[in-house]
Design a protein around this motif. Structure first.
Motif, PDB file in Angstrom:
ATOM      1  N   CYS A   3       0.835  -1.209   0.000  1.00  0.00           N
ATOM      2  CA  CYS A   3       0.000   0.000   0.000  1.00  0.00           C
ATOM      3  C   CYS A   3       0.863   1.249   0.000  1.00  0.00           C
ATOM      4  O   CYS A   3       0.557   2.210  -0.692  1.00  0.00           O
ATOM      5  CB  CYS A   3      -0.928   0.013   1.206  1.00  0.00           C
ATOM      6  SG  CYS A   3      -2.270  -1.174   1.061  1.00  0.00           S
ATOM      7  N   CYS A   7       0.889   4.076  -2.875  1.00  0.00           N
ATOM      8  CA  CYS A   7       0.612   5.484  -2.565  1.00  0.00           C
ATOM      9  C   CYS A   7       1.731   6.392  -3.074  1.00  0.00           C
ATOM     10  O   CYS A   7       1.463   7.460  -3.614  1.00  0.00           O
ATOM     11  CB  CYS A   7       0.431   5.680  -1.069  1.00  0.00           C
ATOM     12  SG  CYS A   7      -1.082   4.938  -0.435  1.00  0.00           S
ATOM     13  N   ARG A  67      -8.031  -3.735 -12.499  1.00  0.00           N
ATOM     14  CA  ARG A  67      -9.015  -3.938 -11.422  1.00  0.00           C
ATOM     15  C   ARG A  67      -8.641  -5.160 -10.588  1.00  0.00           C
ATOM     16  O   ARG A  67      -8.727  -5.131  -9.361  1.00  0.00           O
ATOM     17  CB  ARG A  67     -10.411  -4.123 -12.011  1.00  0.00           C
ATOM     18  CG  ARG A  67     -11.058  -2.843 -12.420  1.00  0.00           C
ATOM     19  CD  ARG A  67     -12.548  -3.049 -12.748  1.00  0.00           C
ATOM     20  NE  ARG A  67     -12.989  -1.951 -13.567  1.00  0.00           N
ATOM     21  CZ  ARG A  67     -13.163  -1.995 -14.884  1.00  0.00           C
ATOM     22  NH1 ARG A  67     -12.977  -3.123 -15.544  1.00  0.00           N
ATOM     23  NH2 ARG A  67     -13.562  -0.935 -15.551  1.00  0.00           N
ATOM     24  N   LYS A  70      -5.701  -4.292  -8.394  1.00  0.00           N
ATOM     25  CA  LYS A  70      -6.114  -3.388  -7.324  1.00  0.00           C
ATOM     26  C   LYS A  70      -6.816  -4.169  -6.218  1.00  0.00           C
ATOM     27  O   LYS A  70      -6.552  -3.951  -5.038  1.00  0.00           O
ATOM     28  CB  LYS A  70      -7.030  -2.309  -7.888  1.00  0.00           C
ATOM     29  CG  LYS A  70      -7.407  -1.246  -6.899  1.00  0.00           C
ATOM     30  CD  LYS A  70      -8.227  -0.169  -7.578  1.00  0.00           C
ATOM     31  CE  LYS A  70      -8.606   0.929  -6.621  1.00  0.00           C
ATOM     32  NZ  LYS A  70      -9.427   1.965  -7.280  1.00  0.00           N
ATOM     33  N   GLN A  71      -7.694  -5.087  -6.582  1.00  0.00           N
ATOM     34  CA  GLN A  71      -8.390  -5.905  -5.594  1.00  0.00           C
ATOM     35  C   GLN A  71      -7.396  -6.767  -4.824  1.00  0.00           C
ATOM     36  O   GLN A  71      -7.497  -6.910  -3.612  1.00  0.00           O
ATOM     37  CB  GLN A  71      -9.443  -6.779  -6.266  1.00  0.00           C
ATOM     38  CG  GLN A  71     -10.624  -5.994  -6.785  1.00  0.00           C
ATOM     39  CD  GLN A  71     -11.555  -6.846  -7.628  1.00  0.00           C
ATOM     40  OE1 GLN A  71     -11.279  -8.008  -7.909  1.00  0.00           O
ATOM     41  NE2 GLN A  71     -12.671  -6.259  -8.051  1.00  0.00           N
ATOM     42  N   GLN A  73      -4.189  -6.098  -4.313  1.00  0.00           N
ATOM     43  CA  GLN A  73      -3.409  -5.238  -3.426  1.00  0.00           C
ATOM     44  C   GLN A  73      -4.200  -4.858  -2.185  1.00  0.00           C
ATOM     45  O   GLN A  73      -3.669  -4.841  -1.087  1.00  0.00           O
ATOM     46  CB  GLN A  73      -2.935  -3.992  -4.171  1.00  0.00           C
ATOM     47  CG  GLN A  73      -1.849  -4.280  -5.171  1.00  0.00           C
ATOM     48  CD  GLN A  73      -1.469  -3.062  -5.991  1.00  0.00           C
ATOM     49  OE1 GLN A  73      -2.195  -2.070  -6.027  1.00  0.00           O
ATOM     50  NE2 GLN A  73      -0.346  -3.130  -6.664  1.00  0.00           N
ATOM     51  N   ARG A  74      -5.476  -4.559  -2.369  1.00  0.00           N
ATOM     52  CA  ARG A  74      -6.320  -4.229  -1.213  1.00  0.00           C
ATOM     53  C   ARG A  74      -6.413  -5.415  -0.272  1.00  0.00           C
ATOM     54  O   ARG A  74      -6.319  -5.269   0.940  1.00  0.00           O
ATOM     55  CB  ARG A  74      -7.715  -3.837  -1.673  1.00  0.00           C
ATOM     56  CG  ARG A  74      -7.821  -2.442  -2.165  1.00  0.00           C
ATOM     57  CD  ARG A  74      -9.271  -2.104  -2.424  1.00  0.00           C
ATOM     58  NE  ARG A  74      -9.380  -0.780  -2.984  1.00  0.00           N
ATOM     59  CZ  ARG A  74     -10.435  -0.336  -3.623  1.00  0.00           C
ATOM     60  NH1 ARG A  74     -11.492  -1.123  -3.783  1.00  0.00           N
ATOM     61  NH2 ARG A  74     -10.468   0.874  -4.111  1.00  0.00           N
ATOM     62  N   ALA A  75      -6.610  -6.598  -0.836  1.00  0.00           N
ATOM     63  CA  ALA A  75      -6.754  -7.796  -0.012  1.00  0.00           C
ATOM     64  C   ALA A  75      -5.478  -8.082   0.764  1.00  0.00           C
ATOM     65  O   ALA A  75      -5.527  -8.371   1.958  1.00  0.00           O
ATOM     66  CB  ALA A  75      -7.126  -8.992  -0.886  1.00  0.00           C
ATOM     67  N   CYS A  77      -3.052  -5.952   1.483  1.00  0.00           N
ATOM     68  CA  CYS A  77      -2.786  -4.846   2.399  1.00  0.00           C
ATOM     69  C   CYS A  77      -3.649  -4.996   3.648  1.00  0.00           C
ATOM     70  O   CYS A  77      -3.164  -4.882   4.766  1.00  0.00           O
ATOM     71  CB  CYS A  77      -3.059  -3.506   1.724  1.00  0.00           C
ATOM     72  SG  CYS A  77      -2.766  -2.095   2.793  1.00  0.00           S
ATOM     73  N   CYS A  78      -4.924  -5.264   3.457  1.00  0.00           N
ATOM     74  CA  CYS A  78      -5.833  -5.421   4.585  1.00  0.00           C
ATOM     75  C   CYS A  78      -5.463  -6.643   5.412  1.00  0.00           C
ATOM     76  O   CYS A  78      -5.541  -6.622   6.632  1.00  0.00           O
ATOM     77  CB  CYS A  78      -7.273  -5.536   4.095  1.00  0.00           C
ATOM     78  SG  CYS A  78      -7.865  -4.013   3.339  1.00  0.00           S
TER      79      CYS A  78
END
Length: 87
Positions: A3, A7, A67, A70-71, A73-75, A77-78
């Motif tokens: 993340c 950023c 997409r 991105k999904q 990376q979010r997964a 990262c979270c």
């Protein structure tokens, strides 16, 4: 880490975009000099294209791939935040 890297890259892109948008029309049309290695790579890619060996994807395929990334990376990262979380 992913993340933070994302950023930082996003901020760099936004700064560069702001610089580009601030250019006059004449400045935007100026040619950008290329290094010999860049010219060689362009020649190589043009030759591959001429021979029908250069793979292309549609803009819709590119957007779909972005997409998915991105999904992911979010997964990740979270997930790492849940593991290490605030103390």
């Amino acid at each position: 880490m992913i993340c933070l890297s994302f950023c930082v890259i996003a901020i760099i892109i936004m700064v560069q975009l702001a610089e580009i948008l601030g250019l006059s029309v004449a400045e935007k049309k100026e040619e950008v000099p290329l290094f010999a290695a860049q010219l060689d790579e362009l020649d190589h890619r043009m030759a591959l294209h001429a021979e029908g060996e250069m793979p292309f994807v549609s803009w819709n395929e590119v957007k779909a791939e972005l997409r998915i990334r991105k999904q992911y990376q979010r997964a990740t990262c979270c997930a790492s935040f849940r593991i290490w979380g605030p103390i």
